[in-house]
Motif scaffolding. Structure first.
Motif, PDB file in Angstrom:
ATOM      1  N   ARG A  83       0.843  -1.195   0.000  1.00 40.27           N
ATOM      2  CA  ARG A  83       0.000   0.000   0.000  1.00 40.27           C
ATOM      3  C   ARG A  83       0.879   1.247   0.000  1.00 40.27           C
ATOM      4  NH1 ARG A  83      -4.008  -2.028   4.894  1.00 40.27           N
ATOM      5  NH2 ARG A  83      -5.212  -3.544   3.669  1.00 40.27           N
ATOM      6  N   HIS A 126      -3.448   3.621  -2.670  1.00 36.29           N
ATOM      7  CA  HIS A 126      -3.371   2.532  -3.641  1.00 36.29           C
ATOM      8  C   HIS A 126      -2.961   1.242  -2.937  1.00 36.29           C
ATOM      9  CE1 HIS A 126      -3.545   5.390  -7.048  1.00 36.29           C
ATOM     10  NE2 HIS A 126      -2.831   6.175  -6.236  1.00 36.29           N
ATOM     11  N   GLU A 127      -3.374   0.132  -3.510  1.00 35.85           N
ATOM     12  CA  GLU A 127      -2.983  -1.174  -2.995  1.00 35.85           C
ATOM     13  C   GLU A 127      -2.806  -2.130  -4.150  1.00 35.85           C
ATOM     14  OE1 GLU A 127      -4.901  -3.130   0.514  1.00 35.85           O
ATOM     15  OE2 GLU A 127      -5.420  -4.687  -0.964  1.00 35.85           O
TER      16      GLU A 127
END
Length: 294
Positions: A231, A239-240
């Motif tokens: 992440r 975001h991941e």
């Protein structure tokens, strides 16, 4: 390995009741000197399995050896080699902590030093206090003290740290590690997954009376091979990404951000994640087979 290398050997263990099969063909080997954690939801068969190994409940089928003896035929000398910390406390309300521990020491041929045991469970300041005046956590520490006073070769711990505050739990973990270093074999049941991960050499997961998984805390349920979640944060938000190679992903992000990656974190499945997956899969399988929701 020979039978002498094992403190516990169980094969095809079965316990039936009129309305259910509590233990359904469990196989279990515990090596001498290891800490083995038995995990499972309420009603999974943990307590029944443990009570059979302790000699307090008769099995309906299977072969069992505990310290080289069938528990159903264990004599007083065999029992003196065991330590047991059950979920429920003993009821000696008027005795003080020191009186009770010194009294129980007299039951064993080779007990530990009572004063050292009192110190090891953090009850020195309560040694003259009557049992009925102890708090729930303090009473649980006393239960542990009574379980280890006989210097057991094999120690059964059933939810031993229930009611402990975080500091007391850490102190207890130190006691368990010291016992293992001294050669004591320990069978631990616990609902605290961090406790199992910290203490156990191996873990078994039981559900629906069956042993559904065995392994080390690091490898249980393929944990070491599970994908990681990387992440980070940028101008577009959080975001991941899921990846089998988080190191390569971090290297790519470092190039993109020229070094420092905002809010970077890497997560692999915890033992709790794996455990919940395992018992969830088993519950779904039970519902499919029986048509009854677990």
């Amino acid at each position: 390995m020979t039978d002498n290398d094992f403190a516990v050997r169980a094969s095809g263990l079965v316990k039936r009741y009129p309305d259910k099969v509590a233990v359904d063909g469990v196989d279990l080997d515990i090596h001498r000197g290891e800490v083995f954690a038995l995990l499972g939801p309420n009603g999974a068969g943990k307590t029944t399995t443990t009570e059979i190994l302790e000699g307090y409940r008769r099995r309906d089928a299977g072969e069992v050896s505990v310290l080289g003896t069938d528990p159903q035929h264990g004599d007083r000398r065999w029992r003196s080699r065991l330590g047991i910390v059950a979920q429920s406390s003993r009821d000696e309300a008027e005795a003080s902590v020191a009186e009770l521990i010194h009294h129980y020491a007299g039951y064993y041929p080779n007990p530990r030093d009572p004063d050292e045991v009192i110190a090891s469970v953090g009850l020195e300041e309560k040694r003259k206090t009557r049992t009925r005046k102890l708090s729930g956590g303090q009473r649980r520490r006393l239960d542990v003290a009574l379980g280890v006073i006989g210097n057991p070769e094999l120690l059964f711990l059933d939810e031993p740290t229930t009611g402990f505050d975080p500091e007391a739990r850490r102190q207890f973990w130190g006691l368990i590690e010291a016992l293992r270093t001294g050669g004591t074999t320990i069978l631990l049941t616990t609902h605290y997954l961090d406790e199992a991960e910290h203490l156990a050499d191996r873990v078994g997961v039981i559900a629906g009376g069956k042993m559904i998984e065995l392994g080390t805390p690091e490898t249980l349920g393929g944990r070491g091979a599970r994908v990681a979640r990387v992440r980070w944060l940028d101008a577009d938000g959080a975001h991941e990404i899921r990846t089998d190679n988080p190191t390569a992903e971090v290297a790519r992000l470092m190039t993109r951000f020229d070094g420092e990656i905002p809010e970077l974190s890497i997560h692999r499945p915890s033992l709790e994640d794996i455990y919940l997956d395992l018992i969830g899969i088993n519950a779904a399988a039970t519902e499919l087979e029986t048509g009854v929701s677990a």
